[in-house]
Design a protein around this motif. Structure first.
Motif, PDB file in Angstrom:
ATOM      1  N   UNK A 145       0.778  -1.221   0.000  1.00 16.15           N
ATOM      2  CA  UNK A 145       0.000   0.000   0.000  1.00 16.15           C
ATOM      3  C   UNK A 145       0.812   1.273   0.000  1.00 16.15           C
ATOM      4  N   UNK A 146       2.110   1.189  -0.288  1.00 12.60           N
ATOM      5  CA  UNK A 146       2.971   2.372  -0.332  1.00 12.60           C
ATOM      6  C   UNK A 146       3.117   2.871  -1.762  1.00 12.60           C
ATOM      7  N   UNK A 147       3.217   4.196  -1.918  1.00  7.62           N
ATOM      8  CA  UNK A 147       3.475   4.754  -3.238  1.00  7.62           C
ATOM      9  C   UNK A 147       4.765   4.165  -3.802  1.00  7.62           C
ATOM     10  N   UNK A 148       4.775   3.881  -5.079  1.00 13.04           N
ATOM     11  CA  UNK A 148       5.975   3.331  -5.707  1.00 13.04           C
ATOM     12  C   UNK A 148       7.096   4.365  -5.674  1.00 13.04           C
ATOM     13  N   UNK A 149       8.331   3.904  -5.725  1.00 11.00           N
ATOM     14  CA  UNK A 149       9.488   4.788  -5.755  1.00 11.00           C
ATOM     15  C   UNK A 149      10.148   4.767  -7.114  1.00 11.00           C
ATOM     16  N   UNK A 153       3.706  -8.626  -7.981  1.00 14.44           N
ATOM     17  CA  UNK A 153       3.528  -8.310  -6.573  1.00 14.44           C
ATOM     18  C   UNK A 153       4.866  -8.061  -5.903  1.00 14.44           C
ATOM     19  N   UNK A 154       4.835  -7.336  -4.802  1.00 17.33           N
ATOM     20  CA  UNK A 154       6.060  -7.071  -4.064  1.00 17.33           C
ATOM     21  C   UNK A 154       6.079  -5.675  -3.488  1.00 17.33           C
ATOM     22  N   UNK A 155       7.155  -5.366  -2.794  1.00 20.87           N
ATOM     23  CA  UNK A 155       7.338  -4.061  -2.171  1.00 20.87           C
ATOM     24  C   UNK A 155       8.358  -3.248  -2.952  1.00 20.87           C
ATOM     25  N   UNK A 156       8.500  -1.980  -2.594  1.00 16.97           N
ATOM     26  CA  UNK A 156       9.492  -1.134  -3.258  1.00 16.97           C
ATOM     27  C   UNK A 156      10.882  -1.750  -3.216  1.00 16.97           C
ATOM     28  N   UNK A 157      11.169  -2.513  -2.179  1.00 16.19           N
ATOM     29  CA  UNK A 157      12.520  -3.063  -2.025  1.00 16.19           C
ATOM     30  C   UNK A 157      12.802  -4.228  -2.965  1.00 16.19           C
ATOM     31  N   UNK A 158      11.748  -4.914  -3.450  1.00 19.88           N
ATOM     32  CA  UNK A 158      12.033  -6.080  -4.289  1.00 19.88           C
ATOM     33  C   UNK A 158      11.227  -6.141  -5.584  1.00 19.88           C
TER      34      UNK A 158
END
Length: 385
Positions: A110-114, A221-226
């Motif tokens: 749910x975080x804005x992409x970087x 799927x995934x987070x900004x880190x991966x």
């Protein structure tokens, strides 16, 4: 440009965390392994008037020319070629005055992409025409949603990317941009492709091909880190899947006797040049109109099944009253200067030929103007024995 067998795909062999991308990242590969050069050639061959999705042309975000089209190159797979403007939006701070802290789409948390961490591409937020079906390509009509996977090709490289942000919608008045534009992507995408990545001075005018895979199984799927690793882990499977689905469109082992045609609009232009469609008689989706200056050029990628001397036949138009000589270089080595005589008008096309050595796989042919008028308009290059 590197040979097809040596193209760096930047594909991690495994993703070892709970945010592993999609079933496609771990899916068994197709029985045939396809190179980036083979798949791109197939995409280009399938980008024809018969497969064009949009009824009205899109805007190249960098050059502002309305000459970008979207093609359905395989079932559920859509492609366009444009420039790359640099999007700095997202959770990373950035000095670009147009930077916005939020992207349209978010990561799985749910975080804005970087933009500095995630390679993403940008599509229109809505249908600029306010019609259904949309005369322009509108992602919602084609089974696409946020974080939709795409292959991005540029100058012999291919990366994985995701749908991360959108262009200005009809109800927004914050900029001169609008949802007809195609050709913006994140800082990270530019860095991976070797394109200047500054949000204020970076980008490239033409030559970036984006191939988008629709449907829920191609959502990453995934987070900004991966998310970057997850997208890159899908590249080879995407190449194999698309290559297999375009059976017969990738380059055959032996070129046809009549030669193989390579469209100028699949290449790149030096600063000031544009890919245009405002004259008649050209083949493909556009022609190259290099800048009117000494040293301006167009680079056209061509492939050869085996090393050897080949004849390049360059289709061109020069509607002025003076010939436009140009130096012909192959893979960075000059092969002499050709004269491009005057044609009756800009709608009339003619051919000039030169014999050059090609290496097996991918090659780059550069046509560089030697006078202040620059080169002629260039439609295509064909390769024959």
């Amino acid at each position: 440009m590197a040979a097809a067998s040596a193209l760096a795909l930047a594909i991690p062999l495994a993703v070892g965390n709970a945010d592993a991308a999609t079933t496609h990242a771990a899916a068994a590969p197709a029985s045939t392994t396809y190179t980036a050069a083979e798949v791109l050639a197939g995409v280009q061959q399938n980008s024809t008037d018969a497969t064009k999705v949009n009824a009205k042309p899109h805007i190249n975000t960098m050059t502002r020319a309305q000459n970008v089209n979207v093609y359905q190159v395989a079932s559920g797979v859509y492609a366009y070629t444009s420039g790359m403007a640099i999007d700095t939006d997202g959770s990373d701070p950035d000095p670009d005055p147009d930077h916005q802290g939020e992207t349209t789409w978010e990561d799985s948390n749910g975080n804005a992409l970087g933009a500095h961490h995630v390679p993403f591409y940008v599509l229109g937020d809505d249908c600029w025409d306010r019609k259904s079906p949309c005369p322009h390509f509108f992602y919602e009509e084609h089974g696409m949603s946020g974080r939709q996977f795409a292959l991005m090709f540029y100058n012999g490289k291919v990366i994985g990317s995701i749908f991360g942000d959108t262009q200005t919608a009809n109800d927004q008045t914050t900029s001169d941009n609008d949802s007809r534009e195609l050709g913006e992507a994140s800082v990270k995408a530019a860095q991976l492709l070797g394109i200047p990545s500054s949000g204020t001075t970076g980008g490239v005018d033409n030559g970036v091909t984006v191939v988008m895979f629709s449907g829920p199984s191609w959502v990453v799927n995934g987070s900004n880190s991966n998310l970057n690793n997850n997208a890159q882990a899908m590249v080879q499977n995407a190449l194999n899947t698309l290559g297999a689905s375009m059976e017969g469109t990738t380059p055959p082992t032996t070129p046809p006797a009549g030669g193989t045609l390579f469209e100028a609009e699949t290449g790149t232009l030096s600063s000031g040049g544009t890919f245009d469609s405002n004259h008649e008689g050209f083949t493909g989706s556009a022609f190259a109109n290099p800048a009117n200056t000494t040293g301006s050029y167009v680079d056209i990628p061509v492939t050869a099944s085996a090393a050897g001397t080949r004849t390049l036949t360059i289709r061109y138009s020069d509607g002025t009253d003076a010939a436009r000589p140009a130096t012909i270089s192959v893979n960075g080595t000059s092969r002499g200067t050709l004269n491009f005589p005057v044609t009756d008008d800009w709608d009339t096309w003619s051919d000039v030929s030169v014999s050059v050595p090609l290496k097996a796989g991918a090659n780059t042919v550069r046509i560089t103007g030697t006078t202040s008028n620059g080169p002629a308009n260039i439609d295509s290059v064909s390769v024959s024995q």
